[in-house]
Design a protein around this motif. Structure first.
Motif, PDB file in Angstrom:
ATOM      1  N   GLY A  30      40.100  38.663  47.096  1.00 15.62           N
ATOM      2  CA  GLY A  30      40.537  39.796  46.540  1.00 15.62           C
ATOM      3  C   GLY A  30      39.532  40.320  44.899  1.00 15.62           C
ATOM      4  O   GLY A  30      38.815  38.907  44.603  1.00 15.62           O
ATOM      5  N   ILE A  44      45.270  39.186  31.992  1.00 11.18           N
ATOM      6  CA  ILE A  44      44.645  37.734  32.612  1.00 11.18           C
ATOM      7  C   ILE A  44      44.913  37.319  33.937  1.00 11.18           C
ATOM      8  O   ILE A  44      43.821  37.038  34.186  1.00 11.18           O
ATOM      9  CB  ILE A  44      46.225  37.209  32.084  1.00 11.18           C
ATOM     10  CG1 ILE A  44      46.487  37.146  30.561  1.00 11.18           C
ATOM     11  CG2 ILE A  44      46.012  35.324  31.762  1.00 11.18           C
ATOM     12  CD1 ILE A  44      46.525  36.419  29.389  1.00 11.18           C
ATOM     13  N   ALA A  45      46.069  38.155  34.569  1.00 10.53           N
ATOM     14  CA  ALA A  45      45.069  38.307  36.069  1.00 10.53           C
ATOM     15  C   ALA A  45      44.153  38.476  36.844  1.00 10.53           C
ATOM     16  O   ALA A  45      43.635  38.212  37.394  1.00 10.53           O
ATOM     17  CB  ALA A  45      46.904  39.158  36.691  1.00 10.53           C
ATOM     18  N   ARG A  71      40.671  44.521  49.226  1.00 11.79           N
ATOM     19  CA  ARG A  71      41.354  45.064  50.176  1.00 11.79           C
ATOM     20  C   ARG A  71      40.760  46.811  50.090  1.00 11.79           C
ATOM     21  O   ARG A  71      40.343  46.997  51.514  1.00 11.79           O
ATOM     22  CB  ARG A  71      42.572  45.387  49.822  1.00 11.79           C
ATOM     23  CG  ARG A  71      43.021  43.805  50.606  1.00 11.79           C
ATOM     24  CD  ARG A  71      44.799  43.973  49.979  1.00 11.79           C
ATOM     25  NE  ARG A  71      44.897  44.660  48.274  1.00 11.79           N
ATOM     26  CZ  ARG A  71      46.248  44.769  47.825  1.00 11.79           C
ATOM     27  NH1 ARG A  71      46.902  44.910  48.552  1.00 11.79           N
ATOM     28  NH2 ARG A  71      45.817  44.878  46.531  1.00 11.79           N
ATOM     29  N   ARG A  75      35.492  48.690  45.319  1.00 10.91           N
ATOM     30  CA  ARG A  75      36.296  47.858  44.302  1.00 10.91           C
ATOM     31  C   ARG A  75      35.440  46.187  44.497  1.00 10.91           C
ATOM     32  O   ARG A  75      34.987  46.063  43.437  1.00 10.91           O
ATOM     33  CB  ARG A  75      37.787  47.171  44.010  1.00 10.91           C
ATOM     34  CG  ARG A  75      38.040  47.896  42.934  1.00 10.91           C
ATOM     35  CD  ARG A  75      39.652  47.587  42.334  1.00 10.91           C
ATOM     36  NE  ARG A  75      40.301  47.783  43.942  1.00 10.91           N
ATOM     37  CZ  ARG A  75      41.158  46.524  44.350  1.00 10.91           C
ATOM     38  NH1 ARG A  75      40.422  45.440  43.351  1.00 10.91           N
ATOM     39  NH2 ARG A  75      41.642  46.926  45.530  1.00 10.91           N
ATOM     40  N   HIS A 162      44.590  24.117  37.221  1.00  8.59           N
ATOM     41  CA  HIS A 162      43.993  23.245  36.023  1.00  8.59           C
ATOM     42  C   HIS A 162      43.749  22.293  35.238  1.00  8.59           C
ATOM     43  O   HIS A 162      43.363  21.252  35.106  1.00  8.59           O
ATOM     44  CB  HIS A 162      42.935  24.370  36.174  1.00  8.59           C
ATOM     45  CG  HIS A 162      44.611  25.566  35.091  1.00  8.59           C
ATOM     46  ND1 HIS A 162      43.962  25.599  33.564  1.00  8.59           N
ATOM     47  CD2 HIS A 162      45.211  26.551  34.768  1.00  8.59           C
ATOM     48  CE1 HIS A 162      45.194  26.658  33.635  1.00  8.59           C
ATOM     49  NE2 HIS A 162      45.599  26.958  34.398  1.00  8.59           N
ATOM     50  N   TYR A 372      38.785  24.011  33.872  1.00  8.89           N
ATOM     51  CA  TYR A 372      39.189  25.485  35.156  1.00  8.89           C
ATOM     52  C   TYR A 372      38.101  24.492  35.311  1.00  8.89           C
ATOM     53  O   TYR A 372      37.402  24.147  36.112  1.00  8.89           O
ATOM     54  CB  TYR A 372      38.754  26.413  35.419  1.00  8.89           C
ATOM     55  CG  TYR A 372      40.245  27.552  34.769  1.00  8.89           C
ATOM     56  CD1 TYR A 372      40.789  27.211  35.466  1.00  8.89           C
ATOM     57  CD2 TYR A 372      40.240  27.738  32.979  1.00  8.89           C
ATOM     58  CE1 TYR A 372      41.960  28.558  34.694  1.00  8.89           C
ATOM     59  CE2 TYR A 372      40.823  28.525  32.933  1.00  8.89           C
ATOM     60  CZ  TYR A 372      42.424  28.573  33.395  1.00  8.89           C
ATOM     61  OH  TYR A 372      43.512  29.220  33.300  1.00  8.89           O
TER      62      TYR A 372
HETATM   63  N1  LIG Z   1      44.410  29.869  36.839  1.00 14.56           N
HETATM   64  C1  LIG Z   1      45.163  30.794  36.247  1.00 14.56           C
HETATM   65  O1  LIG Z   1      44.762  31.548  35.360  1.00 14.56           O
HETATM   66  C2  LIG Z   1      46.134  32.130  36.826  1.00 14.56           C
HETATM   67  C3  LIG Z   1      46.387  32.365  37.986  1.00 14.56           C
HETATM   68  N2  LIG Z   1      47.554  33.404  38.143  1.00 14.56           N
HETATM   69  C4  LIG Z   1      47.842  32.799  39.491  1.00 14.56           C
HETATM   70  O2  LIG Z   1      47.164  33.737  40.532  1.00 14.56           O
HETATM   71  C5  LIG Z   1      47.449  33.636  41.327  1.00 14.56           C
HETATM   72  C6  LIG Z   1      46.956  35.800  41.510  1.00 14.56           C
HETATM   73  O3  LIG Z   1      47.967  36.214  40.067  1.00 14.56           O
HETATM   74  P1  LIG Z   1      47.628  37.536  39.834  1.00 14.56           P
HETATM   75  O4  LIG Z   1      46.302  37.195  39.368  1.00 14.56           O
HETATM   76  O5  LIG Z   1      48.352  37.163  38.548  1.00 14.56           O
HETATM   77  O6  LIG Z   1      47.546  38.733  40.760  1.00 14.56           O
HETATM   78  P2  LIG Z   1      46.920  39.859  40.886  1.00 14.56           P
HETATM   79  O7  LIG Z   1      47.750  41.245  40.500  1.00 14.56           O
HETATM   80  O8  LIG Z   1      45.552  40.380  40.023  1.00 14.56           O
HETATM   81  O9  LIG Z   1      46.447  40.147  42.462  1.00 14.56           O
HETATM   82  C7  LIG Z   1      45.410  38.884  43.371  1.00 14.56           C
HETATM   83  C8  LIG Z   1      44.603  39.943  43.958  1.00 14.56           C
HETATM   84  O10 LIG Z   1      45.692  40.132  45.136  1.00 14.56           O
HETATM   85  C9  LIG Z   1      45.111  40.881  46.235  1.00 14.56           C
HETATM   86  N3  LIG Z   1      46.437  41.385  46.511  1.00 14.56           N
HETATM   87  C10 LIG Z   1      46.065  41.198  48.314  1.00 14.56           C
HETATM   88  N4  LIG Z   1      47.491  41.671  49.001  1.00 14.56           N
HETATM   89  C11 LIG Z   1      48.091  41.569  47.574  1.00 14.56           C
HETATM   90  C12 LIG Z   1      48.643  42.457  47.958  1.00 14.56           C
HETATM   91  N5  LIG Z   1      49.688  42.785  48.835  1.00 14.56           N
HETATM   92  N6  LIG Z   1      49.412  42.966  46.963  1.00 14.56           N
HETATM   93  C13 LIG Z   1      48.907  42.584  45.811  1.00 14.56           C
HETATM   94  N7  LIG Z   1      47.922  42.285  45.480  1.00 14.56           N
HETATM   95  C14 LIG Z   1      47.315  41.078  47.136  1.00 14.56           C
HETATM   96  C15 LIG Z   1      44.502  41.816  45.320  1.00 14.56           C
HETATM   97  O11 LIG Z   1      43.332  42.036  45.744  1.00 14.56           O
HETATM   98  P3  LIG Z   1      42.060  43.219  46.441  1.00 14.56           P
HETATM   99  O12 LIG Z   1      41.045  42.932  45.703  1.00 14.56           O
HETATM  100  O13 LIG Z   1      41.476  42.421  47.551  1.00 14.56           O
HETATM  101  O14 LIG Z   1      42.939  44.256  46.329  1.00 14.56           O
HETATM  102  C16 LIG Z   1      44.159  41.750  43.894  1.00 14.56           C
HETATM  103  O15 LIG Z   1      43.433  41.706  43.595  1.00 14.56           O
HETATM  104  C17 LIG Z   1      49.017  33.660  42.058  1.00 14.56           C
HETATM  105  O16 LIG Z   1      48.989  33.377  42.563  1.00 14.56           O
HETATM  106  C18 LIG Z   1      48.738  32.868  39.751  1.00 14.56           C
HETATM  107  O17 LIG Z   1      50.092  32.139  39.944  1.00 14.56           O
HETATM  108  C19 LIG Z   1      47.480  34.265  37.685  1.00 14.56           C
HETATM  109  C20 LIG Z   1      46.782  34.331  36.243  1.00 14.56           C
HETATM  110  C21 LIG Z   1      46.425  33.605  35.406  1.00 14.56           C
END
Ligand SMILES: NC(=O)C1=CN([C@@H]2O[C@H](COP(=O)(O)OP(=O)(O)OC[C@H]3O[C@@H](n4cnc5c(N)ncnc54)[C@H](OP(=O)(O)O)[C@@H]3O)[C@@H](O)[C@H]2O)C=CC1
Ligand SMILES: O=C1OC[C@@H](O)[C@H](O)[C@H]1O
Length: 422
Positions: A30, A44-45, A71, A75, A162, A372
């Motif tokens: 991703g 943040i995500a 995907r 990108r 973390h 982290y």
């Molecule tokens: N440790 C931290 O600081 C944080 C952790 N998290 C965790 O990280 C994980 C991702 O969350 P978050 O960062 O909010 O996610 P995002 O919305 O940013 O998505 C993450 C990636 O998931 C991929 N992806 C694959 N399939 C799908 C789909 N069907 N729909 C949407 N995205 C898809 C996308 O990758 P592609 O680029 O391939 O399209 C996207 O880049 C979660 O488990 C969350 O709990 C979230 C925020 C902070």
């Protein structure tokens, strides 16, 4: 103030370590990045891979972020260029199939963690999977009991919890006597302007909900404070966008659990909080205990009630404070009449294990290490077969998911769906 600025500045832009030995080469699944940002939460995500792996890897001499796939290849290429990642793959599976890759970082939506963790392990890769490790306890049991994980050369699998690796959290725990804890309050929040309905956190099929996104950190604090598992979720009230689409994803919740010592653990989280961000908080109240005091006459006794609060249990590197408040009372044993009462308070910080002392005192670290970075240190230690000071086991992650299931069961929103991947 200057030291805070210096610490935060260095944590986001750490010194780059020369790579040595036989570095662990990570592949990232991703490529969420600034280009996809629509809300502060998505910002943040988008920072998840940079924060959780790419930045910490810079200062780690034995980690290289080698490959990424998204995907959309364009990108992924932009992401790789921006972060100096040498290889771009066409698909997630291509990352797993590359023999040059040792470990996989999975920052995908929660509902995809199970599938991609299983695929990675079957490909012989070590796995760092974002929290929550999976969607529910059933998935956790399957994942953490994969036969591949009990082989002598089993890959390492870690849920990226973390904050638990940060010295501040470990130091906080040293002030607590779990058997005497009667009540724990935990809260965490992001302001409402951080999030939008379109975030994956509000998509049930993708494993959304505030308990999954943030509440899991509160739940972990409760489990660590009691050093035990909740027996029952007594109450769990939630709020949702009741629009027929997002109805099963809590944007906030408040839950209460009963632990085996009779203590109550409370967790409250919101993804739609007030304007100003408030650091997460864990506040622990102990029962009154008698403290031996030889200076007192036999007719009197001294009792102590301790409250310990950790402000900032999620992002301790930015700021945190541990407040210890001991309330003392000297009273007559016969009729409990108070003789004297006073309070002693102290505040503590621990940015390194040197600061925190105790059993991990010799563990490495710098004050600018994010949680982290501490986590990555231990992940590498495990992969290299070195000793780890702190670890989150598969059993621990499974119990964590059980607690989340308990709360979702009690809330009426239902457990997050199990993957159809086998
Ligand atoms: N440790 C931290 O600081 C944080 C952790 N998290 C965790 O990280 C994980 C991702 O969350 P978050 O960062 O909010 O996610 P995002 O919305 O940013 O998505 C993450 C990636 O998931 C991929 N992806 C694959 N399939 C799908 C789909 N069907 N729909 C949407 N995205 C898809 C996308 O990758 P592609 O680029 O391939 O399209 C996207 O880049 C979660 O488990 C969350 O709990 C979230 C925020 C902070
Ligand atoms: O998982 C998370 O979600 C919310 C963020 O504030 C936090 O950095 C992260 O750990």
């Amino acid at each position: 103030m200057l030291s805070l600025l210096k610490r935060v500045f260095t944590s986001f832009g750490p010194p780059v370590a020369e790579k040595q030995g036989d570095p662990i080469r990570f592949g990232v699944l991703g490529a969420a990045d600034i280009a996809s940002v629509t809300t502060f939460w998505s910002l943040i995500a988008a920072l998840t891979p940079p924060l959780a792996l790419i930045t910490p890897a810079k200062s780690h001499p034995e980690v290289i972020v080698q490959a990424v796939a998204a995907r959309d290849r364009i990108r992924a290429e932009a992401f790789a260029k921006k972060h100096g990642i040498p290889d771009v793959k066409d698909t997630y599976q291509d990352v797993l199939d590359d023999p040059n890759i040792d470990a996989i970082f999975i920052p995908l939506p929660n509902s995809l963690h199970y599938e991609w963790a299983v695929r990675s392990i079957r490909a012989g890769k070590h796995v760092l999977v974002e929290k929550p490790a999976v969607d529910n306890e059933a998935e956790a049991k399957l994942l953490f009991n994969l036969p591949e994980l009990s082989r002598p050369d089993a890959p390492v699998l870690l849920e990226a919890f973390h904050n638990r690796f940060h010295p501040a959290v470990q130091k906080f725990l040293t002030f607590i006597n779990p058997a005497d804890v009667v009540h724990v309050h935990t809260d965490s929040m992001v302001p409402s302007w951080f999030t939008s309905k379109d975030d994956i956190e509000f998509n049930f099929k993708l494993g959304g909900g505030s308990m999954m996104a943030l509440g899991t950190y509160n739940f972990a604090m409760l489990r660590m404070v009691f050093v035990d598992e909740p027996e029952e979720c007594l109450t769990c009230s939630t709020n949702v966008y009741a629009d027929g689409i997002h109805d099963q994803c809590d944007y906030d919740f408040k839950a209460q659990f009963r632990f085996p010592n009779g203590g109550i653990g409370e967790a409250t989280t919101t993804l739609r909080g007030p304007l100003w961000w408030k650091p997460s908080e864990a506040r622990v109240t102990h029962r009154e205990v008698v403290v031996p005091d030889k200076t007192l006459p036999a007719s009197q006794e001294k009792v102590q009630t301790r409250q310990v609060t950790l402000h900032g249990f999620m992002h301790a590197v930015l700021w945190h404070r541990i407040d210890v408040k001991d309330s003392y009372l000297i009273r007559n044993k016969a009729d409990s009449r108070p003789v004297k009462a006073w309070t002693e308070t102290s505040s503590h910080k621990a940015y390194t294990y040197r600061d925190s002392g105790g059993k991990f005192a010799s563990a490495p670290g710098e004050d600018w290490w994010m949680s982290y970075r501490y986590q990555l240190e231990e992940f590498v230690n495990r992969v290299k077969g070195s000793e780890t000071q702190y670890w989150v086991s598969g059993e621990d992650s499974t119990k964590q998911m059980r607690m989340i299931d308990m709360a979702y069961g009690q809330s009426g929103l239902g457990l997050r769906p199990t993957s159809s991947f086998v």
